[in-house]
Design a protein around this motif. Structure first.
Motif, PDB file in Angstrom:
ATOM      1  N   ARG A   1       2.238   8.934   4.403  1.00 27.05           N
ATOM      2  CA  ARG A   1       1.279   7.860   4.710  1.00 27.05           C
ATOM      3  C   ARG A   1       0.490   7.477   3.456  1.00 27.05           C
ATOM      4  NH1 ARG A   1       0.847   6.803  10.069  1.00 27.05           N
ATOM      5  NH2 ARG A   1       1.407   8.425  11.563  1.00 27.05           N
ATOM      6  N   SER A   2       0.118   8.468   2.651  1.00 24.39           N
ATOM      7  CA  SER A   2      -0.661   8.205   1.445  1.00 24.39           C
ATOM      8  C   SER A   2       0.131   7.380   0.429  1.00 24.39           C
ATOM      9  CB  SER A   2      -1.098   9.523   0.791  1.00 24.39           C
ATOM     10  OG  SER A   2      -1.915  10.271   1.668  1.00 24.39           O
ATOM     11  N   MET A   3       1.442   7.441   0.521  1.00 28.42           N
ATOM     12  CA  MET A   3       2.282   6.715  -0.429  1.00 28.42           C
ATOM     13  C   MET A   3       2.380   5.225  -0.103  1.00 28.42           C
ATOM     14  SD  MET A   3       5.242   9.616  -0.814  1.00 28.42           S
ATOM     15  CE  MET A   3       6.408   8.626  -1.734  1.00 28.42           C
ATOM     16  N   HIS A   4       1.846   4.811   1.058  1.00 26.45           N
ATOM     17  CA  HIS A   4       1.881   3.394   1.441  1.00 26.45           C
ATOM     18  C   HIS A   4       3.303   2.832   1.319  1.00 26.45           C
ATOM     19  CE1 HIS A   4      -2.506   3.316   1.504  1.00 26.45           C
ATOM     20  NE2 HIS A   4      -2.486   3.956   0.350  1.00 26.45           N
ATOM     21  N   LEU A   5       4.247   3.551   1.901  1.00 16.95           N
ATOM     22  CA  LEU A   5       5.654   3.201   1.722  1.00 16.95           C
ATOM     23  C   LEU A   5       5.967   1.778   2.158  1.00 16.95           C
ATOM     24  CD1 LEU A   5       7.519   6.440   2.909  1.00 16.95           C
ATOM     25  CD2 LEU A   5       6.677   5.836   0.646  1.00 16.95           C
ATOM     26  N   PHE A   6       5.269   1.288   3.178  1.00 17.77           N
ATOM     27  CA  PHE A   6       5.632  -0.009   3.743  1.00 17.77           C
ATOM     28  C   PHE A   6       4.879  -1.171   3.095  1.00 17.77           C
ATOM     29  CE2 PHE A   6       6.486   3.228   6.978  1.00 17.77           C
ATOM     30  CZ  PHE A   6       7.832   2.992   7.168  1.00 17.77           C
ATOM     31  N   ARG A   7       4.067  -0.875   2.070  1.00 20.56           N
ATOM     32  CA  ARG A   7       3.371  -1.955   1.363  1.00 20.56           C
ATOM     33  C   ARG A   7       4.362  -2.763   0.543  1.00 20.56           C
ATOM     34  NH1 ARG A   7      -1.992  -0.525  -1.842  1.00 20.56           N
ATOM     35  NH2 ARG A   7      -2.601  -0.176   0.310  1.00 20.56           N
ATOM     36  N   SER A   8       5.244  -2.089  -0.175  1.00 23.40           N
ATOM     37  CA  SER A   8       6.246  -2.806  -0.969  1.00 23.40           C
ATOM     38  C   SER A   8       7.552  -2.029  -1.060  1.00 23.40           C
ATOM     39  CB  SER A   8       5.711  -3.064  -2.386  1.00 23.40           C
ATOM     40  OG  SER A   8       5.432  -1.837  -3.035  1.00 23.40           O
ATOM     41  N   CYS A   9       7.664  -0.930  -0.284  1.00 23.40           N
ATOM     42  CA  CYS A   9       8.861  -0.089  -0.286  1.00 23.40           C
ATOM     43  C   CYS A   9       9.178   0.426  -1.688  1.00 23.40           C
ATOM     44  CB  CYS A   9      10.059  -0.834   0.308  1.00 23.40           C
ATOM     45  SG  CYS A   9       9.835  -1.257   2.046  1.00 23.40           S
ATOM     46  N   THR A  10       8.116   0.733  -2.444  1.00 23.10           N
ATOM     47  CA  THR A  10       8.246   1.309  -3.781  1.00 23.10           C
ATOM     48  C   THR A  10       7.214   2.430  -3.931  1.00 23.10           C
ATOM     49  OG1 THR A  10       6.621  -0.157  -4.815  1.00 23.10           O
ATOM     50  CG2 THR A  10       8.909  -0.921  -4.768  1.00 23.10           C
ATOM     51  N   PHE A  11       7.393   3.238  -4.956  1.00 25.58           N
ATOM     52  CA  PHE A  11       6.380   4.218  -5.324  1.00 25.58           C
ATOM     53  C   PHE A  11       6.606   4.647  -6.764  1.00 25.58           C
ATOM     54  CE2 PHE A  11       9.511   7.386  -5.290  1.00 25.58           C
ATOM     55  CZ  PHE A  11       8.973   8.645  -5.548  1.00 25.58           C
ATOM     56  N   ASP A  12       5.560   5.214  -7.366  1.00 30.94           N
ATOM     57  CA  ASP A  12       5.648   5.728  -8.728  1.00 30.94           C
ATOM     58  C   ASP A  12       5.797   7.244  -8.634  1.00 30.94           C
ATOM     59  OD1 ASP A  12       5.324   6.652 -11.291  1.00 30.94           O
ATOM     60  OD2 ASP A  12       3.636   5.342 -11.762  1.00 30.94           O
ATOM     61  N   PRO A  13       6.920   7.811  -9.059  1.00 28.80           N
ATOM     62  CA  PRO A  13       7.114   9.255  -8.916  1.00 28.80           C
ATOM     63  C   PRO A  13       6.122  10.097  -9.709  1.00 28.80           C
ATOM     64  CG  PRO A  13       8.852   8.265 -10.250  1.00 28.80           C
ATOM     65  CD  PRO A  13       8.071   7.137  -9.651  1.00 28.80           C
ATOM     66  N   SER A  14       5.523   9.529 -10.744  1.00 24.81           N
ATOM     67  CA  SER A  14       4.554  10.302 -11.528  1.00 24.81           C
ATOM     68  C   SER A  14       3.190  10.359 -10.837  1.00 24.81           C
ATOM     69  CB  SER A  14       4.402   9.714 -12.932  1.00 24.81           C
ATOM     70  OG  SER A  14       3.887   8.392 -12.868  1.00 24.81           O
ATOM     71  N   THR A  15       2.853   9.327 -10.080  1.00 20.67           N
ATOM     72  CA  THR A  15       1.602   9.317  -9.302  1.00 20.67           C
ATOM     73  C   THR A  15       1.918   8.769  -7.906  1.00 20.67           C
ATOM     74  OG1 THR A  15       1.065   7.121 -10.187  1.00 20.67           O
ATOM     75  CG2 THR A  15       0.103   9.033 -11.302  1.00 20.67           C
ATOM     76  N   PRO A  16       2.638   9.527  -7.082  1.00 21.25           N
ATOM     77  CA  PRO A  16       3.169   8.993  -5.823  1.00 21.25           C
ATOM     78  C   PRO A  16       2.108   8.554  -4.827  1.00 21.25           C
ATOM     79  CG  PRO A  16       3.435  11.376  -5.944  1.00 21.25           C
ATOM     80  CD  PRO A  16       3.007  10.924  -7.290  1.00 21.25           C
ATOM     81  N   PHE A  17       0.880   9.068  -4.941  1.00 24.02           N
ATOM     82  CA  PHE A  17      -0.136   8.740  -3.950  1.00 24.02           C
ATOM     83  C   PHE A  17      -1.131   7.701  -4.467  1.00 24.02           C
ATOM     84  CE2 PHE A  17       0.970  13.326  -3.387  1.00 24.02           C
ATOM     85  CZ  PHE A  17       1.944  13.085  -2.438  1.00 24.02           C
ATOM     86  N   ASP A  18      -0.780   7.023  -5.565  1.00 25.21           N
ATOM     87  CA  ASP A  18      -1.609   5.948  -6.108  1.00 25.21           C
ATOM     88  C   ASP A  18      -0.798   4.660  -6.092  1.00 25.21           C
ATOM     89  OD1 ASP A  18      -3.241   4.222  -7.424  1.00 25.21           O
ATOM     90  OD2 ASP A  18      -3.204   5.256  -9.351  1.00 25.21           O
ATOM     91  N   PRO A  19      -1.074   3.744  -5.138  1.00 25.97           N
ATOM     92  CA  PRO A  19      -0.259   2.529  -5.021  1.00 25.97           C
ATOM     93  C   PRO A  19      -0.576   1.458  -6.059  1.00 25.97           C
ATOM     94  CG  PRO A  19      -2.021   2.493  -3.408  1.00 25.97           C
ATOM     95  CD  PRO A  19      -2.117   3.829  -4.110  1.00 25.97           C
ATOM     96  N   SER A  20      -1.510   1.714  -6.994  1.00 29.37           N
ATOM     97  CA  SER A  20      -1.955   0.669  -7.914  1.00 29.37           C
ATOM     98  C   SER A  20      -1.262   0.708  -9.275  1.00 29.37           C
ATOM     99  CB  SER A  20      -3.473   0.799  -8.131  1.00 29.37           C
ATOM    100  OG  SER A  20      -3.790   2.041  -8.744  1.00 29.37           O
ATOM    101  N   THR A  21      -0.241   1.532  -9.439  1.00 26.27           N
ATOM    102  CA  THR A  21       0.403   1.656 -10.748  1.00 26.27           C
ATOM    103  C   THR A  21       1.214   0.411 -11.087  1.00 26.27           C
ATOM    104  OG1 THR A  21       2.219   2.816  -9.681  1.00 26.27           O
ATOM    105  CG2 THR A  21       0.511   4.164 -10.693  1.00 26.27           C
ATOM    106  N   GLN A  22       1.579   0.274 -12.352  1.00 29.80           N
ATOM    107  CA  GLN A  22       2.320  -0.891 -12.804  1.00 29.80           C
ATOM    108  C   GLN A  22       3.688  -0.990 -12.118  1.00 29.80           C
ATOM    109  OE1 GLN A  22       1.162  -3.286 -14.994  1.00 29.80           O
ATOM    110  NE2 GLN A  22      -0.769  -2.179 -14.717  1.00 29.80           N
TER     111      GLN A  22
END
Length: 244
Positions: free
Chosen positions: A130-151
């Motif tokens: 849930r913290s990964m916000h998977l459904f916001r854009s179906c992406t994530f940053d593996p280095s900071t998986p729980f921060d949806p604001s990365t580049q």
């Protein structure tokens, strides 16, 4: 009153820009739409996820002159539709998050910037998912998986393995166990089996039928569910009952 989604990722025209499926992996956005259409046949729209979190507009009394009432009714109707779509979206998101936590749905990531390798996502519990916000854009940053604001270019697209997606879809299609037969079977075996044994054995006793699992119960008999110690099936329908 009307819920205005800020995220355009789920707009149907924008879905043409989604990553292609490849190497037996289905893009998470596309997998979500597939599960939603099976979960809510005839009701699901592929932009329903856009309304995740839409508030319940409640009941409203329309006052003013004829034009004011008409405009208010139109706005209220849009708010109701957004809420109902959001309820379907929340139901599908919960189902998928739970399936990912249980490893019934296998997630993998692939770099947006470059590379063809898929990286399985393992050992994630539902709070982390849930913290990964998977459904916001179906992406994530593996280095900071729980921060949806990365580049964006540092992020990975998320995919679901085709095999695990097909397994979930088959489960949603499975017919219901005849409740009277199931209740009789449970009554006959409850004295010699504990709860876990009952659940496993029921899947063998009723092959081809949906087995009792993690709250997604497709069994019509309340007494049988209670005997198994399971919750009622998640309804996911809004209060107005439009998905019944």
């Amino acid at each position: 009153m009307y819920f205005h989604p800020i995220n355009t990722f789920w707009f149907i025209p924008a879905q043409t820009d989604w990553p292609r499926d490849r190497d037996d992996h289905v893009f998470l956005g596309r997998a979500t739409c597939q599960i939603g259409s099976v979960r809510f046949p005839g009701l699901w729209s592929d932009d329903d996820m856009m309304y995740l979190g839409a508030p319940d507009p409640g009941n409203q009394t329309f006052v003013g002159d004829e034009i004011d009432r008409f405009l208010a009714q139109q706005a209220y109707g849009r708010a109701v539709k957004a809420y109902e779509a959001g309820q379907r979206a929340a139901n599908v998101a919960t189902l998928m998050l739970k399936a990912a936590e249980d490893k019934r749905m296998v997630l993998a990531s692939r770099s947006i910037r470059a590379g063809n390798a898929f990286h399985p996502l393992l050992h994630l519990n539902i709070d982390n998912l849930r913290s990964m916000h998977l459904f916001r854009s179906c992406t994530f940053d593996p280095s900071t998986p729980f921060d949806p604001s990365t580049q964006v270019l540092a992020r990975h697209n998320l995919f679901v393995t085709e095999t695990s997606l097909e397994r979930i879809v088959r489960g949603l299609h499975a017919p219901k166990v005849p409740s009277a037969a199931l209740a009789a079977w449970i009554e006959a075996n409850t004295s010699v089996m504990n709860q876990a044994q009952l659940i496993v054995a029921s899947r063998t006793a009723f092959p081809g039928f949906a087995a009792p699992t993690d709250g997604q119960v497709r069994i019509g008999d309340r007494a049988a569910r209670k005997k198994l110690g399971l919750r009622d099936r998640e309804r996911g329908a809004p209060k107005r009952g439009t998905e019944s």
